[in-house]
Design an enzyme around this catalytic site. Structure first.
Site, short mmCIF file in Angstrom:
data_model
loop_
_atom_site.label_atom_id
_atom_site.label_comp_id
_atom_site.label_asym_id
_atom_site.label_seq_id
_atom_site.Cartn_x
_atom_site.Cartn_y
_atom_site.Cartn_z
CG ASP A 297 -8.59 4.42 -4.32
OD1 ASP A 297 -9.83 4.42 -4.44
OD2 ASP A 297 -7.86 3.68 -4.99
CD GLU B 135 -2.95 -0.90 -0.12
OE1 GLU B 135 -2.98 0.18 -0.73
OE2 GLU B 135 -3.61 -1.90 -0.48
CE1 TYR C 130 -6.95 2.79 -0.65
CE2 TYR C 130 -4.58 2.91 -0.20
CZ TYR C 130 -5.67 2.28 -0.78
OH TYR C 130 -5.48 1.13 -1.49
#
Length: 353
Positions: A143, A42, A125
């Site tokens: 996102d 991520e 996020y």
DNA sequence: CATTCGTGGAG
DNA sequence: TCTCCAAGAAT
């Protein structure tokens, strides 16, 4: 959210159905359950396309299979692996978070949202992604994909880069989230945005949501999502003095607060019409054995900047005593230091190094 | 809250 | 060549 319940139900149902049928994108972090690997992927994928991030992810997993390996690694080595990915502050935060997990949490990745959010480089996020993917907790990701899909399907023209927009779409995503399968829902909406509801030329023809999509029905696809801010491109002129002695090169590490922080570069003179009129040049003069003026020039278009770099190759008789902020390294060992792309394109010619 | 942080793919 | 923007976060 004043939308008919049937419209929302249709959205979630069709999206999850699509995810099962079309879920054939082979990415290494797909269906991963290890929070360390999810976190790593991520961070790498923030503002980065999957295909660009993939080789970096694989290298990081190879070098640092567990979080303590990353925490104990040499900083320059980690930056070398990150070299070319951009947004180098992510790399610094990555190392800091790895140390926090290793030292404060004894190497065990924290399992609740607030603790994960508190890690360096982890925002709303990423915290939602980790908690939902690794622990199946009900946090909705928001996102670029989610903004786009929701704004189009529900026909919302609130600017996504406004405070109001962020809250509106976050609330909307949270409400739509399938609380029984948050991981699948989050995965689905992002994949859908990346492969069907794309920024340009979305595949509306084969879209399972087409019949109830407001933007499609009102021919507003190209107008959504709405953004207010315009990019301002700042122009900068760099003169790099590539200071060399017979075997060595002078390099210095860029400080915080500007582009390429943590990476190395040559001696930099910025925004001078004539670099030979600077005081540093006057100091250098007596040391100069040979000066190949403008040996190499390139332009790098960044998201917010246009940088023109000129490289002046300078052979010195000896190390000047007044250059103290940087280091002198063997020409052969330059490959051990991380550099921005602009520098690498100069080095890649291998004419002098 | 507005600004700043890279690089590369695609149209 | 030019524009947009991508699994955002920090300051």
């Amino acid at each position: 959210m004043s939308v008919a319940p049937g419209i929302k139900k249709f959205f979630t149902t069709e999206l999850l159905k699509w995810n099962i049928e079309e879920n054939n994108r082979q990415l290494p972090w797909k269906n991963e359950k290890d929070p360390y690997k999810i976190w790593l992927s991520e961070i790498i994928l923030q503002q980065t396309r999957a295909e660009q991030g993939r080789p970096y992810y694989e290298q990081f997993i190879l070098h640092y299979p567990e979080v303590q390996h990353l925490a104990n690694a040499l900083e320059d080595e980690v930056f070398r692996l990150w070299q070319g990915l951009g947004y180098y502050n992510r790399c610094r935060n990555l190392i800091a978070a790895a140390k926090t997990i290793t030292q404060q949490y004894n190497g065990v990745f924290p399992e609740n949202y607030d603790e994960i959010l508190a890690l360096k480089g982890v925002g709303p996020y990423t915290a939602a992604a980790i908690t939902s993917f690794a622990f199946n907790l009900p946090y909705a990701v928001l996102d670029g994909n989610v903004y786009r899909v929701l704004s189009r399907y529900f026909g919302i023209d609130i600017p996504i880069d406004s405070t109001e927009g962020k809250k509106y779409f976050q609330d909307m995503a949270s409400e739509l989230l399938d609380k029984k399968q948050p991981a699948a829902f989050n995965q689905a909406i992002m994949d859908f945005g990346a492969s069907v509801c794309t920024p340009q030329l979305p595949d509306c023809e084969h879209c399972p949501l087409q019949s109830k999509c407001i933007a499609f029905r009102q021919n507003m696809i190209s107008l959504l999502p709405v953004k207010t801010k315009k990019l301002i491109i700042k122009e900068r002129n760099f003169d790099y003095l590539v200071l060399t002695t017979e075997h060595e090169v002078y390099i210095q590490q860029r400080s915080q607060k500007d582009i390429w922080q943590g990476l190395y570069e040559f001696y930099l003179i910025e925004n001078e019409k004539n670099y030979q009129e600077t005081s540093i040049w006057q100091q250098l003069k007596p040391y100069i054995q040979q000066n190949i003026d403008i040996e190499f020039e390139n332009r790098q278009k960044l998201t917010h900047q246009l940088i023109r770099s000129k490289f002046h190759l300078i052979l010195l008789k000896a190390r000047p005593s007044f250059l103290t902020q940087g280091i002198w390294v063997e020409k052969d060992s330059l490959k051990n230091y991380p550099f921005p792309k602009t520098i690498l394109s100069f080095l890649s010619r291998k004419k002098y190094f």
